[in-house]
Design a protein around this motif. Structure first.
Motif, mmCIF file in Angstrom:
data_model
loop_
_atom_site.group_PDB
_atom_site.id
_atom_site.type_symbol
_atom_site.label_atom_id
_atom_site.label_comp_id
_atom_site.label_asym_id
_atom_site.label_seq_id
_atom_site.Cartn_x
_atom_site.Cartn_y
_atom_site.Cartn_z
ATOM 1 N N ILE A 103 0.887 -1.150 -0.053
ATOM 2 C CA ILE A 103 0.013 0.124 -0.012
ATOM 3 C C ILE A 103 0.802 1.301 -0.103
ATOM 4 O O ILE A 103 2.140 1.255 0.361
ATOM 5 N N ALA A 104 0.322 2.338 -0.369
ATOM 6 C CA ALA A 104 0.957 3.608 -0.549
ATOM 7 C C ALA A 104 0.048 4.662 0.204
ATOM 8 O O ALA A 104 -0.892 4.483 0.401
ATOM 9 N N ILE A 105 0.814 5.704 0.865
ATOM 10 C CA ILE A 105 0.132 6.734 1.756
ATOM 11 C C ILE A 105 0.371 8.132 0.693
ATOM 12 O O ILE A 105 1.609 8.173 0.423
ATOM 13 N N LEU A 106 -0.544 8.686 0.315
ATOM 14 C CA LEU A 106 -0.684 10.008 -0.030
ATOM 15 C C LEU A 106 -0.788 10.986 1.195
ATOM 16 O O LEU A 106 -1.747 11.151 1.524
ATOM 17 N N PHE A 116 5.351 3.029 -0.019
ATOM 18 C CA PHE A 116 5.529 4.219 -0.605
ATOM 19 C C PHE A 116 4.777 5.363 0.226
ATOM 20 O O PHE A 116 3.477 4.996 0.433
ATOM 21 N N LYS A 117 5.507 6.394 0.364
ATOM 22 C CA LYS A 117 4.786 7.570 0.964
ATOM 23 C C LYS A 117 5.306 8.795 0.450
ATOM 24 O O LYS A 117 6.710 9.044 0.141
ATOM 25 N N GLN A 118 4.508 9.515 -0.224
ATOM 26 C CA GLN A 118 4.597 11.249 -0.541
ATOM 27 C C GLN A 118 3.723 12.121 -0.486
ATOM 28 O O GLN A 118 2.418 11.575 -0.345
ATOM 29 N N GLN A 135 3.206 8.612 -10.697
ATOM 30 C CA GLN A 135 4.538 8.376 -10.349
ATOM 31 C C GLN A 135 4.572 6.892 -9.751
ATOM 32 O O GLN A 135 5.305 6.050 -9.733
ATOM 33 N N LEU A 136 3.560 6.788 -8.636
ATOM 34 C CA LEU A 136 3.667 5.453 -8.089
ATOM 35 C C LEU A 136 3.152 4.355 -8.947
ATOM 36 O O LEU A 136 3.881 3.304 -8.748
ATOM 37 N N ILE A 137 2.478 4.882 -9.949
ATOM 38 C CA ILE A 137 2.093 3.537 -10.721
ATOM 39 C C ILE A 137 3.381 2.973 -11.641
ATOM 40 O O ILE A 137 3.478 1.761 -11.853
ATOM 41 N N GLN A 138 4.148 3.924 -12.048
ATOM 42 C CA GLN A 138 5.460 3.509 -12.721
ATOM 43 C C GLN A 138 6.343 2.990 -11.789
ATOM 44 O O GLN A 138 6.959 1.871 -12.058
ATOM 45 N N SER A 139 6.477 3.255 -10.464
ATOM 46 C CA SER A 139 7.667 2.811 -9.711
ATOM 47 C C SER A 139 6.989 1.473 -8.879
ATOM 48 O O SER A 139 7.727 0.555 -8.358
ATOM 49 N N LYS A 140 5.795 1.418 -8.535
ATOM 50 C CA LYS A 140 5.175 0.334 -7.914
ATOM 51 C C LYS A 140 3.981 0.000 -8.886
ATOM 52 O O LYS A 140 2.952 -0.169 -8.321
ATOM 53 N N PRO A 141 4.228 -0.915 -9.769
ATOM 54 C CA PRO A 141 3.059 -1.302 -10.827
ATOM 55 C C PRO A 141 2.165 -2.365 -10.033
ATOM 56 O O PRO A 141 1.003 -2.433 -10.525
ATOM 57 N N ASP A 142 2.589 -2.895 -8.787
ATOM 58 C CA ASP A 142 2.017 -3.886 -8.195
ATOM 59 C C ASP A 142 1.390 -3.515 -7.001
ATOM 60 O O ASP A 142 0.986 -4.195 -6.211
#
Length: 366
Positions: free
Chosen positions: A208-211, A242-244, A259-266
């Motif tokens: 998971i990512a955090i915006l 991912f956190k940004q 950017q997230l989709i490119q660096s963390k496609p999964d």
């Protein structure tokens, strides 16, 4: 689906203003939008009195602030001038609704209200509040852009013993000395509830990512803290990779997600610390050819756009952060200026939206 997970209440202890009954519901005018459709929705919601703020139950705290301890004098709110400092441009639905609520309550009470908007510039907000003081504000309600850096305002207000109430974000200062009360949500609890929904949506596994919200305020810090602590405790197989910051803005949220989709496609899920960033993430996923539900999204705020996102299948849950501060802010000022004691922290209850209630409760969103 377990909506009770998202709707469960934190056991955090909260302080409630003396003289404000626990559970008392205050209703306020909803947002007047900058577009016709949102304006129409807001007017309809205002007529229903939907989704007004409700004070959380008394957690047993005994800290209060009285007018003598603060060094101010009693006054009749109806004869006072209230200055309101808004932090951000009223394009974000939260800010639209917040300012509309303040104006509606001032009009209802017949109180003179001076307003200023900092347009997301902290230096301007400081000068805005100093200008409100110079124009004769007897009382101040501030929606702070940042939590630090308020010393010039606190000195100017303190010299004239002007009571200050902050809403939706805290300032790093001393309650009942530098300001009277903070009114807002339990942001750590919001993060926990968002985590509960993410765990439910993902099955507790994945990446998971955090915006992140804008830096420099307690909302971002506490929403992150609550989310990460809950995920670590309840779903160790759900990893934050991912956190940004998306700066609480839709465009920035979209850029970061691209950017997230490119660096963390999964990537499995995205936790956006407000709805605007979450809607930006939806735009990025659509642009990348993703389908609704491919990436689980949980957000915080309760705007109509985000709740519609649940109905459309793009968003999995929204924790509300109620922006209709007008009635409670003016009630707190009225109580305090009459000489009654109030609490330094007045925590409000927040609802939540899931697939079970999003369509039926869309009219309660702002």
């Amino acid at each position: 689906m377990k909506p009770t997970t998202l709707l469960s209440r934190t056991s955090a202890r909260t302080l409630v203003a003396a003289g404000l009954t626990a559970g008392l519901v205050f209703t306020a005018g909803c947002a007047k939008s900058e577009d016709d459709d949102a304006s129409s929705d807001s007017s309809a919601s205002q007529e229903r009195g939907d989704a007004g703020q409700e004070v959380a139950s008394d957690g047993g705290g005994d800290k209060t602030c009285g007018i003598d301890a603060y060094g101010a004098e009693k006054l009749d709110l109806k004869s006072a001038t209230v200055g309101f400092s808004q932090s951000e441009k009223e394009a974000n639905p939260f800010r639209i609704a917040e300012t509309a609520s303040m104006r509606a309550e001032a009009k209802k009470r017949g109180v003179k209200l001076l307003t200023a908007n900092a347009q997301s510039q902290f230096s301007k907000q400081i000068s805005d509040v100093q200008d409100l003081i110079a124009k004769g504000a007897d009382l101040l309600v501030i929606a702070p852009l940042n939590s630090d850096g308020w010393e010039p305002v606190l000195r100017a207000a303190g010299a004239k013993h002007i009571p200050i109430v902050t809403i939706d974000r805290k300032i790093n200062a001393t309650a009942c000395k530098d300001y009277v009360s903070f009114i807002g949500s339990d942001f750590v609890a919001q993060g926990r509830r968002a985590a509960d929904r993410m765990i439910e949506a993902t099955g507790g596994k994945g990446k998971i990512a955090i915006l992140l919200g804008a830096a420099g305020n307690n909302v971002t810090t506490e929403r992150t803290k609550g989310f990460e602590e809950r995920v670590k405790a309840k779903a160790p197989d759900l990893k934050v990779v991912f956190k940004q910051t998306g700066e609480f803005a839709r465009e920035k949220g979209q850029q970061v997600t691209e950017q997230l989709i490119q660096s963390k496609p999964d990537i499995t899920g995205i936790y956006a610390e407000n709805d605007e960033m979450g809607l930006g993430a939806v735009n990025a996923l659509k642009g990348a050819g993703k389908k609704a539900g491919d990436v689980k999204i949980v957000t915080i705020d309760g705007t109509k756009g985000a709740v519609r996102g649940i109905v459309d299948g793009w968003i999995d849950g929204v924790v509300e952060s109620n922006p209709r501060f007008g009635p409670l802010a003016f009630q707190t000022l009225d109580t305090f200026t009459k000489g009654q004691k109030v609490a330094p922290d007045i925590v409000i209850k927040d609802n939540a939206y899931t697939k079970d209630n999003a369509e039926s409760d869309l009219g309660k969103a702002y």
